[in-house]
Design a protein around this motif. Sequence first.
Motif, mmCIF file in Angstrom:
data_model
loop_
_atom_site.group_PDB
_atom_site.id
_atom_site.type_symbol
_atom_site.label_atom_id
_atom_site.label_comp_id
_atom_site.label_asym_id
_atom_site.label_seq_id
_atom_site.Cartn_x
_atom_site.Cartn_y
_atom_site.Cartn_z
ATOM 1 N N TYR A 1 57.172 45.942 40.813
ATOM 2 C CA TYR A 1 56.376 46.893 41.520
ATOM 3 C C TYR A 1 56.637 48.467 41.184
ATOM 4 N N ARG A 2 57.800 48.638 40.581
ATOM 5 C CA ARG A 2 58.118 49.841 39.765
ATOM 6 C C ARG A 2 57.258 50.059 38.580
ATOM 7 N N ARG A 3 56.731 49.033 38.100
ATOM 8 C CA ARG A 3 55.721 49.038 36.895
ATOM 9 C C ARG A 3 54.391 48.977 37.215
ATOM 10 N N HIS A 4 54.140 48.079 38.295
ATOM 11 C CA HIS A 4 52.571 48.011 38.632
ATOM 12 C C HIS A 4 52.381 47.929 40.117
ATOM 13 N N ARG A 5 51.671 48.643 40.530
ATOM 14 C CA ARG A 5 51.452 48.961 41.933
ATOM 15 C C ARG A 5 50.824 47.563 42.710
ATOM 16 N N ASN A 6 50.199 46.702 42.371
ATOM 17 C CA ASN A 6 49.648 45.655 42.974
ATOM 18 C C ASN A 6 49.335 44.509 41.899
ATOM 19 N N ARG A 7 48.632 43.601 42.546
ATOM 20 C CA ARG A 7 48.653 42.417 41.355
ATOM 21 C C ARG A 7 47.321 42.702 40.650
ATOM 22 N N ALA A 8 46.337 43.567 40.948
ATOM 23 C CA ALA A 8 45.064 43.619 40.419
ATOM 24 C C ALA A 8 45.532 44.564 39.206
ATOM 25 N N GLU A 9 46.452 45.673 39.300
ATOM 26 C CA GLU A 9 46.726 46.656 38.427
ATOM 27 C C GLU A 9 47.541 45.640 37.531
ATOM 28 N N LEU A 10 48.603 44.689 37.722
ATOM 29 C CA LEU A 10 49.397 43.787 36.949
ATOM 30 C C LEU A 10 48.459 43.173 36.028
ATOM 31 N N VAL A 11 47.350 42.522 36.478
ATOM 32 C CA VAL A 11 46.617 41.857 35.758
ATOM 33 C C VAL A 11 45.691 42.493 34.764
ATOM 34 N N ILE A 12 45.010 43.476 35.171
ATOM 35 C CA ILE A 12 44.417 44.514 34.431
ATOM 36 C C ILE A 12 45.265 45.001 33.165
ATOM 37 N N ASP A 13 46.652 45.311 33.414
ATOM 38 C CA ASP A 13 47.563 45.597 32.391
ATOM 39 C C ASP A 13 47.699 44.611 31.422
ATOM 40 N N ALA A 14 48.038 43.238 31.821
ATOM 41 C CA ALA A 14 47.983 42.083 31.103
ATOM 42 C C ALA A 14 46.925 41.872 30.072
ATOM 43 N N LEU A 15 45.580 41.855 30.702
ATOM 44 C CA LEU A 15 44.531 41.776 30.031
ATOM 45 C C LEU A 15 44.401 42.909 28.883
ATOM 46 N N VAL A 16 44.369 44.127 29.209
ATOM 47 C CA VAL A 16 44.362 45.183 27.949
ATOM 48 C C VAL A 16 45.411 44.869 27.168
ATOM 49 N N ASP A 17 46.605 44.655 27.446
ATOM 50 C CA ASP A 17 47.512 44.246 26.415
ATOM 51 C C ASP A 17 47.284 43.184 25.574
ATOM 52 N N ARG A 18 46.713 42.225 26.184
ATOM 53 C CA ARG A 18 46.409 40.964 25.427
ATOM 54 C C ARG A 18 44.919 40.982 24.600
ATOM 55 N N PHE A 19 44.125 41.721 24.884
ATOM 56 C CA PHE A 19 42.956 41.822 24.245
ATOM 57 C C PHE A 19 42.651 43.127 23.636
ATOM 58 N N GLY A 20 43.014 44.200 23.912
ATOM 59 C CA GLY A 20 42.756 45.625 23.329
ATOM 60 C C GLY A 20 41.196 45.807 23.323
ATOM 61 N N ASP A 21 40.928 46.706 22.401
ATOM 62 C CA ASP A 21 39.609 46.944 22.506
ATOM 63 C C ASP A 21 38.716 45.768 21.489
#
Length: 196
Positions: free
Chosen positions: A51-71
Amino acid sequence: MSVNAFGRPRDARLDRALLDATCALLAEHGYAGTTIDAVARLAGTTKPALYRRHRNRAELVIDALVDRFGDDPTHDTGTLRGDLLDLQQHQLVLFGDPVLRGAVGGLLDELGTSSAAATAFVERFLTPRRAATARLLERAGLRGEIEPCEDTEWICDLITGPLMMRALLPGLPPLDQHLVEQSVDAALAVLGTTGS
């Protein structure tokens, strides 16, 4: 070096472990099985650290998708048809990826109930991808292949929609090269060119 909310340096290894754990759970168990508890446990950490890095599950998943797929890529192949085919090849991989397929259904449900999560998803994941499509259309206009495109949003929908449908709805034909070429031909027809 990044720091956390308490002014301490962030542990990049833990950041990586959390994103990797999220992707692994999404691929195996989908959004419902990607709980905060499960991610923290798989990453070998605690919920407060997560939780110090991601406020909630949705934010965590979005961060993971952005990291994995980029633009989406914006490689200049020299032709609009080549650029669109290149883009659609990338999207074929994207929509065929088990992480994205595991994430999308549940994440979309959550985005419908959280305006903050919806805004983050649009700004961080969708907007950069759509901007990449707009750039390749602008390049084609500068090359004289097409008239300036006044509705890039429609072209984005037109090329992404068929792949998303095939990826997410059961019983439809598979994602394949034929679909890539059909979607590109449909976009080119709307843009008034064959791209040949």
